[in-house]
Scaffold this active site. Structure first.
Site, PDB file in Angstrom:
ATOM      1  CE  LYS A  53      10.548   0.001   7.748  1.00  0.00           C
ATOM      2  NZ  LYS A  53       9.863   1.514   7.501  1.00  0.00           N
TER       3      LYS A  53
ATOM      4  N   GLY B 153       3.186  -5.312   2.615  1.00  0.00           N
ATOM      5  CA  GLY B 153       3.857  -4.328   1.333  1.00  0.00           C
ATOM      6  C   GLY B 153       4.102  -5.138   0.152  1.00  0.00           C
ATOM      7  CB  SER B 154       6.143  -4.383  -2.742  1.00  0.00           C
ATOM      8  OG  SER B 154       7.380  -4.391  -2.260  1.00  0.00           O
ATOM      9  CB  THR B 155       4.783  -9.470  -4.487  1.00  0.00           C
ATOM     10  OG1 THR B 155       3.478  -9.309  -4.230  1.00  0.00           O
ATOM     11  CG2 THR B 155       5.327 -10.783  -4.988  1.00  0.00           C
ATOM     12  CD  GLU B 156      11.415  -4.897  -5.778  1.00  0.00           C
ATOM     13  OE1 GLU B 156      10.392  -4.014  -5.661  1.00  0.00           O
ATOM     14  OE2 GLU B 156      12.577  -4.785  -5.691  1.00  0.00           O
TER      15      GLU B 156
ATOM     16  N   GLY C 260       8.293  -8.822   0.030  1.00  0.00           N
ATOM     17  CA  GLY C 260       7.838  -9.847   0.775  1.00  0.00           C
ATOM     18  C   GLY C 260       9.009 -11.046   0.195  1.00  0.00           C
TER      19      GLY C 260
ATOM     20  CD  GLU D 297      -2.051  -7.547   2.833  1.00  0.00           C
ATOM     21  OE1 GLU D 297      -2.158  -7.984   1.772  1.00  0.00           O
ATOM     22  OE2 GLU D 297      -2.719  -6.846   3.574  1.00  0.00           O
TER      23      GLU D 297
ATOM     24  CB  CYS E 175      -3.078  -4.960  -0.750  1.00  0.00           C
ATOM     25  SG  CYS E 175      -4.035  -4.817   0.745  1.00  0.00           S
TER      26      CYS E 175
ATOM     27  CD  GLU F 182      -0.372  -4.056  -5.548  1.00  0.00           C
ATOM     28  OE1 GLU F 182       0.809  -4.207  -5.261  1.00  0.00           O
ATOM     29  OE2 GLU F 182      -1.303  -4.519  -4.850  1.00  0.00           O
TER      30      GLU F 182
HETATM   31  P1  NAI Z   1       7.500  -1.432   0.099  1.00  0.00           P
HETATM   32  O1  NAI Z   1       7.303  -2.939   0.108  1.00  0.00           O
HETATM   33  O2  NAI Z   1       9.058  -1.046  -0.200  1.00  0.00           O
HETATM   34  O3  NAI Z   1       7.366  -1.032   1.372  1.00  0.00           O
HETATM   35  C1  NAI Z   1       6.510  -1.207   2.359  1.00  0.00           C
HETATM   36  C2  NAI Z   1       7.324  -1.511   3.645  1.00  0.00           C
HETATM   37  O4  NAI Z   1       8.364  -2.293   3.808  1.00  0.00           O
HETATM   38  C3  NAI Z   1       7.784  -0.099   4.424  1.00  0.00           C
HETATM   39  O5  NAI Z   1       7.998   0.068   5.596  1.00  0.00           O
HETATM   40  C4  NAI Z   1       9.316  -0.074   3.685  1.00  0.00           C
HETATM   41  O6  NAI Z   1      10.176   0.951   4.575  1.00  0.00           O
HETATM   42  C5  NAI Z   1       9.588  -1.488   4.027  1.00  0.00           C
HETATM   43  N1  NAI Z   1      10.705  -2.030   3.363  1.00  0.00           N
HETATM   44  C6  NAI Z   1      10.950  -1.495   2.038  1.00  0.00           C
HETATM   45  N2  NAI Z   1      12.198  -2.440   1.806  1.00  0.00           N
HETATM   46  C7  NAI Z   1      12.515  -3.374   2.689  1.00  0.00           C
HETATM   47  C8  NAI Z   1      13.252  -4.369   2.922  1.00  0.00           C
HETATM   48  N3  NAI Z   1      14.103  -4.827   2.023  1.00  0.00           N
HETATM   49  N4  NAI Z   1      13.432  -5.088   4.231  1.00  0.00           N
HETATM   50  C9  NAI Z   1      12.264  -4.926   5.159  1.00  0.00           C
HETATM   51  N5  NAI Z   1      11.559  -3.923   4.705  1.00  0.00           N
HETATM   52  C10 NAI Z   1      11.513  -3.295   3.801  1.00  0.00           C
HETATM   53  O7  NAI Z   1       6.438  -0.644  -1.014  1.00  0.00           O
HETATM   54  P2  NAI Z   1       6.937   0.373  -1.637  1.00  0.00           P
HETATM   55  O8  NAI Z   1       8.104   0.592  -2.202  1.00  0.00           O
HETATM   56  O9  NAI Z   1       6.485   1.663  -0.663  1.00  0.00           O
HETATM   57  O10 NAI Z   1       5.715   0.426  -2.967  1.00  0.00           O
HETATM   58  C11 NAI Z   1       5.719  -0.304  -4.050  1.00  0.00           C
HETATM   59  C12 NAI Z   1       4.807  -0.939  -4.540  1.00  0.00           C
HETATM   60  O11 NAI Z   1       4.546  -1.934  -3.600  1.00  0.00           O
HETATM   61  C13 NAI Z   1       3.372  -0.204  -4.641  1.00  0.00           C
HETATM   62  O12 NAI Z   1       3.433   0.487  -5.721  1.00  0.00           O
HETATM   63  C14 NAI Z   1       2.487  -1.362  -4.303  1.00  0.00           C
HETATM   64  O13 NAI Z   1       2.039  -1.867  -5.670  1.00  0.00           O
HETATM   65  C15 NAI Z   1       3.050  -2.290  -3.485  1.00  0.00           C
HETATM   66  N6  NAI Z   1       2.664  -2.233  -2.126  1.00  0.00           N
HETATM   67  C16 NAI Z   1       1.671  -3.103  -1.530  1.00  0.00           C
HETATM   68  C17 NAI Z   1       1.097  -2.698  -0.318  1.00  0.00           C
HETATM   69  C18 NAI Z   1      -0.023  -3.743   0.145  1.00  0.00           C
HETATM   70  O14 NAI Z   1      -0.721  -3.180   1.231  1.00  0.00           O
HETATM   71  N7  NAI Z   1       0.060  -4.917  -0.227  1.00  0.00           N
HETATM   72  C19 NAI Z   1       1.405  -1.640   0.548  1.00  0.00           C
HETATM   73  C20 NAI Z   1       2.695  -0.932  -0.122  1.00  0.00           C
HETATM   74  C21 NAI Z   1       2.892  -1.206  -1.430  1.00  0.00           C
HETATM   75 MG    MG Z   2       9.984  -0.245  -2.084  1.00  0.00          MG
END
Ligand code: NAI
Ligand code: MG
Length: 494
Positions: free
Chosen positions: A196, A247-250, A252, A269, A303, A400
């Protein structure tokens, strides 16, 4: 020391005029609409829902993509489940051929992928062209090589077997590269997958699906479902054997809760707040390049970005002056221009987050510095930004930002540097700049970070494991370590 680089005129450094050198978009052939890639075909979503995906540098709609609901996700997981037995039975050397084929096809279509990545995600073309796409291909090449050597990869552990169906959720900062990090080891180890992509950047994953179709992978071995958080959550809840998330820690943490007790394997990660530590004996000009690359590469949407600069006090003034000079020369603008250093912020939502955190920095008393530069009228942009006078309690030192914003702190002794560097809930990466090899080793042993770079930053290689401690997640990607989460040994699912 700082007098050394003060200009007699006291003015700004001379501006270099660059003629624009835009990469043509002719090589990309966009469709109006992209369905879900399930069972080897592009299909209409059962949900009946579609959403536009835009270019963050122009705000133009590039295409519509399907929004998968739980029923669509279940269909993709069923396709992956059905495809699993034959894929697992295939002779490993045969499986390797398919993975090699994907790698070669990515090279073949490199220009198209790079342009599309910059159009959909906003990153500078020189980065998508020179880093994202070649490294994505390199991951498929690397893991293809392991497919028929799995028994030798983990000696003494018993017979390696695939885990089954992997659900893989990836972010928007390195869309194609993250797809490669996830799919290449999964496939080489004999698993099938449902990927996804992030909601803002689905297009290169869908082009990768086309590549996979052309490479004639057995239908259902790789499936791609597009959509936002709800689609991701549906994949987590679906009947998969493993979830791999970046993706985000939240989110995760939410996934950790959702998978607890389910028997599903999990690797996470997540975020980071890396310290980039410059000692007084460091080669300063080299360090300036590393610091700039560490935080402004990919607009700081990284990240492992070096978002906290720790400078030893005696070189603070001279390093700051050099950094400000260097900042003036960064070219911000059109991602498709080959001269561009800093492209568009990936989304309006991310721009809002950066602006909010930067405002908090000013409100909490840190001193902001931004170079003069013109920004395009449309699209999402943020000037490269430095903060001095930052203390550890400031939000810009703790949270972050995931944008082109550097928070600068100082230290006196190595112990103080270690204490400050480790004073974070994260632990993904760190950088050390010093002439002394012994100091590098001393620091690397004490920094609680998955990756420590010495006299360089943001270096990636498919053979090298990557991952975090603490709230940066667990599990490793890359290298042999990245293969292990996709294997079980003698039925012993760990
Ligand atoms: P996010 O964690 O919401 O999105 C990452 C992925 O997770 C996307 O594919 C999203 O559709 C999916 N996702 C969102 N909610 C989900 C859920 N409840 N269950 C399963 N999958 C879900 O990140 P977002 O909102 O785009 O960015 C927010 C912050 O997160 C950024 O400002 C940054 O600080 C951090 N981030 C860190 C990343 C990294 O590489 N470690 C990558 C992206 C964001
Ligand atoms: Mg998000």
């Amino acid at each position: 020391m700082s007098e050394a680089i003060e200009r007699p005129s006291g003015g700004a450094p001379p501006a270099w005029e660059y003629a624009s050198a835009p990469e043509s978009t002719d090589v990309v052939r966009l469709e109006d609409r992209y369905g879900l890639f399930i069972g080897g075909e592009f299909v209409e979503p059962k949900s009946g829902r579609w959403y536009p995906t835009i270019s963050p540098s122009t705000e133009e709609t590039l295409a519509e993509v399907a929004e998968a609901d739980a029923a669509d996700v279940a269909r993709a997981v069923d396709a992956a489940r059905d495809a699993a037995p034959a894929w697992q039975r295939l002779a490993p050397a045969e499986r390797a051929k398919y993975v090699f084929r994907i790698a070669r096809q990515l090279q073949e279509r490199a220009r198209e992928l790079a342009v599309l990545e910059s159009m959909n995600g906003g990153k500078p073309i020189k980065e998508s062209r020179d880093l994202d796409v070649p490294l994505a291909a390199a991951h498929f090449f690397y893991y293809a090589g392991w497919a028929d050597k799995l028994e030798y990869a983990f000696p003494g552990r018993g017979t390696p077997e695939p885990v089954g169906v992997a659900g893989q959720i990836i972010p928007w900062n390195f869309p194609l590269l993250m797809a490669a990090w996830k799919l290449a080891p999964a496939l080489a180890a004999g698993n099938t997958a449902v990927l996804k992509p992030a909601e803002t950047t689905p297009l290169t994953a869908l082009l990768l699906a086309q590549v996979i179709q052309e490479a004639e992978l057995p239908p259902g071995v790789v499936n791609v479902v597009t959509g936002a958080g709800e689609t991701g959550a549906a994949l987590v809840d679906a009947s998969v054997d493993k979830i791999a998330f970046t993706g985000s820690t939240e989110v995760g943490k939410a996934i950790r809760r959702a998978t607890a007790g389910s028997g599903k394997r999990l690797s996470l990660e997540l975020g980071g707040k890396a310290a980039n530590i410059v000692f007084e004996d460091a080669p300063l000009d080299q360090a300036v390049e590393g610091v700039i690359n560490g935080i402004f590469f990919n607009q700081g949407h990284v990240c492992c970005a070096g978002s906290r600069l720790l400078v030893q006090e005696p070189v603070f003034d001279v390093l700051l002056a050099k950094l400000k000079d260097r900042l003036q020369t960064l070219r911000v603008g059109d991602p498709l221009d080959k001269n561009t250093d800093v492209g568009a912020i990936n989304s309006k939502a991310q721009l809002d987050k950066i602006e909010e955190l930067v405002e908090s920095g000013v409100d909490e008393g840190a001193e902001i510095y931004q170079p003069e530069c013109e920004l395009p009228e449309r699209g999402f942009w943020f000037r490269p930004t430095l903060f001095t006078g930052v203390v550890q309690s400031h939000r810009i030192a703790r949270e972050e930002i995931f944008g082109p914003v550097l928070s600068i702190l100082t230290f006196r002794t190595p112990d103080e540097a270690i204490e400050k560097a480790n004073n974070t809930p994260y632990g993904l990466s760190a950088g050390v700049w010093t002439e002394k090899g012994s100091r590098i080793l001393h620091m690397a042993q004490r920094l609680r970070a998955g990756v420590v770079w010495a006299n360089t930053f943001n270096r990636f290689d498919p053979t090298s494991p990557f991952g975090g401690y603490k709230e940066s997640g667990f599990g490793r990607e890359g290298g042999l370590h990245g293969l292990e989460p996709y294997l079980s040994f003698d039925g012993n699912h760990r």
